[in-house]
Design a protein around this motif. Structure first.
Motif, PDB file in Angstrom:
ATOM      1  N   LEU A 179       0.792  -1.228   0.000  1.00 20.25           N
ATOM      2  CA  LEU A 179       0.000   0.000   0.000  1.00 20.25           C
ATOM      3  C   LEU A 179       0.824   1.277   0.000  1.00 20.25           C
ATOM      4  CD1 LEU A 179      -2.773  -1.059   2.548  1.00 20.25           C
ATOM      5  CD2 LEU A 179      -2.736  -1.342   0.069  1.00 20.25           C
ATOM      6  N   ARG A 180       2.095   1.182   0.411  1.00 21.97           N
ATOM      7  CA  ARG A 180       2.876   2.418   0.500  1.00 21.97           C
ATOM      8  C   ARG A 180       4.157   2.291  -0.300  1.00 21.97           C
ATOM      9  NH1 ARG A 180       2.310   3.111   6.676  1.00 21.97           N
ATOM     10  NH2 ARG A 180       0.141   3.767   6.840  1.00 21.97           N
ATOM     11  N   TRP A 181       4.021   1.858  -1.530  1.00 22.03           N
ATOM     12  CA  TRP A 181       5.198   1.564  -2.361  1.00 22.03           C
ATOM     13  C   TRP A 181       6.068   2.804  -2.528  1.00 22.03           C
ATOM     14  CZ3 TRP A 181       7.944  -2.349  -3.088  1.00 22.03           C
ATOM     15  CH2 TRP A 181       8.766  -2.524  -4.208  1.00 22.03           C
ATOM     16  N   GLY A 182       5.438   3.961  -2.719  1.00 25.04           N
ATOM     17  CA  GLY A 182       6.192   5.199  -2.915  1.00 25.04           C
ATOM     18  C   GLY A 182       7.106   5.483  -1.739  1.00 25.04           C
ATOM     19  N   ARG A 183       6.536   5.373  -0.566  1.00 23.54           N
ATOM     20  CA  ARG A 183       7.310   5.639   0.641  1.00 23.54           C
ATOM     21  C   ARG A 183       8.437   4.617   0.794  1.00 23.54           C
ATOM     22  NH1 ARG A 183       4.351   5.787   6.435  1.00 23.54           N
ATOM     23  NH2 ARG A 183       6.140   5.153   7.693  1.00 23.54           N
ATOM     24  N   VAL A 184       8.115   3.357   0.527  1.00 23.25           N
ATOM     25  CA  VAL A 184       9.123   2.297   0.625  1.00 23.25           C
ATOM     26  C   VAL A 184      10.279   2.593  -0.321  1.00 23.25           C
ATOM     27  CG1 VAL A 184       9.574  -0.146   0.156  1.00 23.25           C
ATOM     28  CG2 VAL A 184       7.505   0.523   1.398  1.00 23.25           C
ATOM     29  N   GLN A 185       9.952   2.989  -1.551  1.00 25.26           N
ATOM     30  CA  GLN A 185      10.997   3.290  -2.531  1.00 25.26           C
ATOM     31  C   GLN A 185      11.862   4.463  -2.080  1.00 25.26           C
ATOM     32  OE1 GLN A 185      11.030   0.514  -4.357  1.00 25.26           O
ATOM     33  NE2 GLN A 185      10.988   1.536  -6.324  1.00 25.26           N
ATOM     34  N   GLY A 186      11.208   5.470  -1.499  1.00 22.17           N
ATOM     35  CA  GLY A 186      11.957   6.623  -0.994  1.00 22.17           C
ATOM     36  C   GLY A 186      12.963   6.201   0.058  1.00 22.17           C
ATOM     37  N   GLU A 187      12.518   5.374   0.974  1.00 20.85           N
ATOM     38  CA  GLU A 187      13.425   4.876   2.021  1.00 20.85           C
ATOM     39  C   GLU A 187      14.556   4.064   1.405  1.00 20.85           C
ATOM     40  OE1 GLU A 187      11.576   2.712   5.203  1.00 20.85           O
ATOM     41  OE2 GLU A 187      10.004   4.217   5.416  1.00 20.85           O
ATOM     42  N   GLU A 188      14.201   3.256   0.404  1.00 23.59           N
ATOM     43  CA  GLU A 188      15.221   2.424  -0.244  1.00 23.59           C
ATOM     44  C   GLU A 188      16.340   3.286  -0.805  1.00 23.59           C
ATOM     45  OE1 GLU A 188      14.967  -0.664   0.854  1.00 23.59           O
ATOM     46  OE2 GLU A 188      14.975  -1.622  -1.100  1.00 23.59           O
ATOM     47  N   ARG A 189      15.965   4.414  -1.411  1.00 24.26           N
ATOM     48  CA  ARG A 189      16.985   5.303  -1.981  1.00 24.26           C
ATOM     49  C   ARG A 189      17.937   5.786  -0.895  1.00 24.26           C
ATOM     50  NH1 ARG A 189      12.852   7.166  -5.112  1.00 24.26           N
ATOM     51  NH2 ARG A 189      13.117   6.282  -7.182  1.00 24.26           N
TER      52      ARG A 189
END
Ligand SMILES: Nc1ncnc2c1ncn2[C@@H]1O[C@H](COP(=O)(O)OP(=O)(O)OP(=O)(O)O)[C@@H](O)[C@H]1O
Ligand SMILES: [Mg+2]
Lengths: 324, 269
Positions: free
Chosen positions: B114-124
């Motif tokens: 549900l929060r893919w955008g946030r997850v990707q941001g953290e990944e960066r």
């Protein structure tokens, strides 16, 4: 002539439907073994529990077994995941602390217990008579629409599960699972609650095994304990995952397709054997599957589509990844 | 601060750690030396929660943490490396480091859906930090290599790298230097000193390399047969007859003069 083509067409539909049903369970095993390294040798148990749950809930009332409750099929499917999940939770609480070889033995035993219960608790499951009149979505629309309709249901479910699992795999969740598979001690030292994650993977994976079972119950409209022999479920699903590529979700689906196709073709083939050979057919089939497993592993040690580290967002992609 | 209070641990008939008491002061770089089989690694494993001691207590900043799990100790800021590298073989070097940071929201399945955008941001952000760490360890060119393909020394560096992926309070290093080339080891020693000075990390270091211990550590604890033989500065230890005796003939310690180049020099090992 036309009849023959039509027959082939129907065979194709049934092949794809069964592929999908097995793919659902195979994806479940991929979460457990492919990602997390949990050796579940009791797939048949979860498959059976799912099948019976959905069957009991969706069949019309019947004196031969508990229920039925005549509930809609989607309710039965959801419940099959829940029951399989609950049983997996109980199993995990007892067995997951065991080393992986012991886990295999424990799950094998539990599946056997479940099968015996299904066979002997007649009031609940109808015993060896099984449960019939299981409804199938889109049934009664005549060939081929009824079969096509059910195939569509299966395909949608496979795609949905693929998406859910693939997302998890690409996220830090999958990374932690793979780390646990690679080295439990180091994952624990890196601050991960290994016990919790393994529990999660085991329950999550088992839910899909249960769903696979439910789908098979609706596909055949009839179930009995014989349908859940470890050979028919546990063995095949394992071979599917290993051939397809353990740790890779596309591999799990491809493996389901290839192995089921071969399995079902060998049934046609052994049908032509003289009758005194037909008795031997069942183990010839297993032998063939084993042979193919050997062959594939000779050339593709990690399966047809091996695991690939996910691409991590950042400056310069992760395309170089992989290789061994 | 770590306090090990009268801890014992035996395996079958072997008393690996025997009524051992040590203190690692906050802000120190404490060395632990001793002959093979002295119980150093076992002591680390007890502190880090891998083994539960048969008797005795372990305190972290005054709190009794005896018997806590490794991941609970991690959450309290205690990190460690392994003497034998514990890499995640079939994962890339980058992933090996990115596992470590705690509380990544993508570690929850539902967030990954549900929060893919946030997850990707953290990944960066996590990846950026991992790449910095890899550069400082001279492993940048191996970012996408599978960790199982690294050399022994590179795996040891990866061990250290994992402890640099989050803000630790105490780091236990178990023979980090074994297998790492001396020049790089000298640089790592500087990194350790820097983390200690600027970030307030406390270190407890097991080493057989006396030059490295002499350069980094004060105090140094000598273990033998599961117990503490003595504690003091490196100079004091080198003069102590018991220590020399413990090292069987003591050639190791006596011959080497305290050298000015320390670990950075090109000694013939
Ligand atoms: N898991 C275990 N099972 C049985 N014996 C063990 C175990 N771990 C350690 N030992 C024993 O305990 C003793 C202390 O071992 P330990 O690894 O702590 O020594 P060490 O001081 O780290 O040695 P080295 O310098 O060689 O690394 C040894 O005799 C070893 O054989
Ligand atoms: Mg050791």
């Amino acid at each position: 002539m036309d009849l023959e083509i039509f027959g082939l067409f129907m065979y194709g539909i049934s092949l794809l439907t069964m592929t999908g049903i097995y793919a659902v369970s195979c994806l479940g095993l991929n979460v457990q073994w492919g990602f997390t390294g949990l050796f579940n040798a009791g797939i048949a148990g979860f498959f059976a529990v799912g099948a019976y749950t959905s069957a009991i809930l969706t069949t019309p009332e019947h004196a031969g077994h508990f229920g039925g409750f005549g509930l809609p099929v989607p309710v039965g499917m959801a419940a099959s995941m829940i029951t399989a999940g609950i049983i997996a939770y109980a199993v995990a609480k007892i067995c997951l602390r065991l080393r992986s070889d012991y886990l295999a033995i424990a799950t094998l035993g539990i599946a056997e217990i479940l099968r015996l219960i299904l066979k002997n608790e007649q009031w609940l499951t109808g015993g060896s008579l099984g449960i019939s009149h299981i409804p199938r979505p889109f049934d009664g629309r005549g060939q081929p629409w009824s079969e096509l309709g059910f195939l569509a249901v299966v395909v949608v479910i496979v795609l949905a599960i693929y998406w859910l699992i693939e997302r998890g795999l690409k996220a830090p969740w999958g990374r932690v699972m793979r780390a646990i598979r690679e080295n439990e001690t180091a994952a624990e030292a890196a601050g991960k609650n290994v016990e919790r994650y393994r529990l999660e993977a085991f329950v999550f994976g088992a839910m899909f095994m249960g769903l696979g079972g439910a789908l098979s119950a609706h596909a055949f409209k009839f179930i009995s304990p014989e349908a859940f022999e470890p050979l028919l479920v546990t063995f095949l699903v394992w071979v599917m995952l290993i051939i397809g590529g353990s740790g890779n979700n596309k591999g799990a689906i491809l493996g389901a397709f290839i192995v089921w196709t071969i399995w079902s073709m060998t049934e046609l083939f052994t049908g032509f054997l003289p009758s005194d050979w037909a008795i031997r057919a069942s183990y010839i089939r297993v032998f063939l599957i084993g042979l193919i497993l050997q062959l594939v592993l000779q050339f593709y040690a990690k399966g047809l589509i091996p695991e690939k580290p996910p691409v991590i967002p950042g400056k310069n992609g992760g395309e170089k990844a992989g290789g061994d | 601060m770590i306090v090990v209070d009268h801890v014992s641990k035996h395996f079958g008939g072997i008393k690996a750690v025997n009524d051992c008491s040590i203190t690692v002061e906050t802000g120190s770089i404490t060395g632990v030396i001793g002959p093979n089989g002295a119980g150093k690694t076992t002591l680390f494993n007890i502190i880090a929660g891998v083994y539960k001691p048969d008797s005795g207590k372990v305190l972290l900043d005054g709190v009794d943490v005896t018997g806590k799990k490794p991941h609970e100790l991690f959450a309290l800021g205690l990190l460690r490396t392994f003497q034998i590298a514990h890499e995640f073989s079939n994962m890339t070097v980058l992933e090996n480091l990115m596992v470590v940071p705690p509380e990544q929201s993508g570690e929850h399945l539902v967030s990954s859906w549900l929060r893919w955008g946030r997850v990707q941001g953290e990944e960066r952000r996590v990846r950026e930090r991992a790449e910095e760490v890899l550069d400082s360890l001279r492993l940048g060119h191996l970012t996408f290599e599978l960790a199982g393909n690294l050399s022994g020394g590179q795996k040891k560096l990866l061990e250290l790298g994992r402890t640099m992926m989050t803000d630790a309070k105490v780091v236990l290093l178990d023979e980090l230097g074994a297998g790492v080339n001396r020049t790089l080891l000298g640089e790592l020693a500087s990194d350790i000193e820097r983390l200690n000075r600027d970030h307030g990390y406390t270190f407890c270091v097991i080493e057989h390399d006396m030059d490295l211990i002499g350069r980094l550590c004060d105090p140094v604890i000598v273990m033998a047969e599961g117990s503490v033989l003595m504690q003091g500065t490196m100079d004091e230890i080198k003069k102590n007859d018991d220590v020399i005796e413990a090292y069987l003939g003591g050639g190791v310690l006596k011959k080497k003069q305290p050298s000015a180049t320390d670990a950075t020099g090109a000694h013939p090992a």
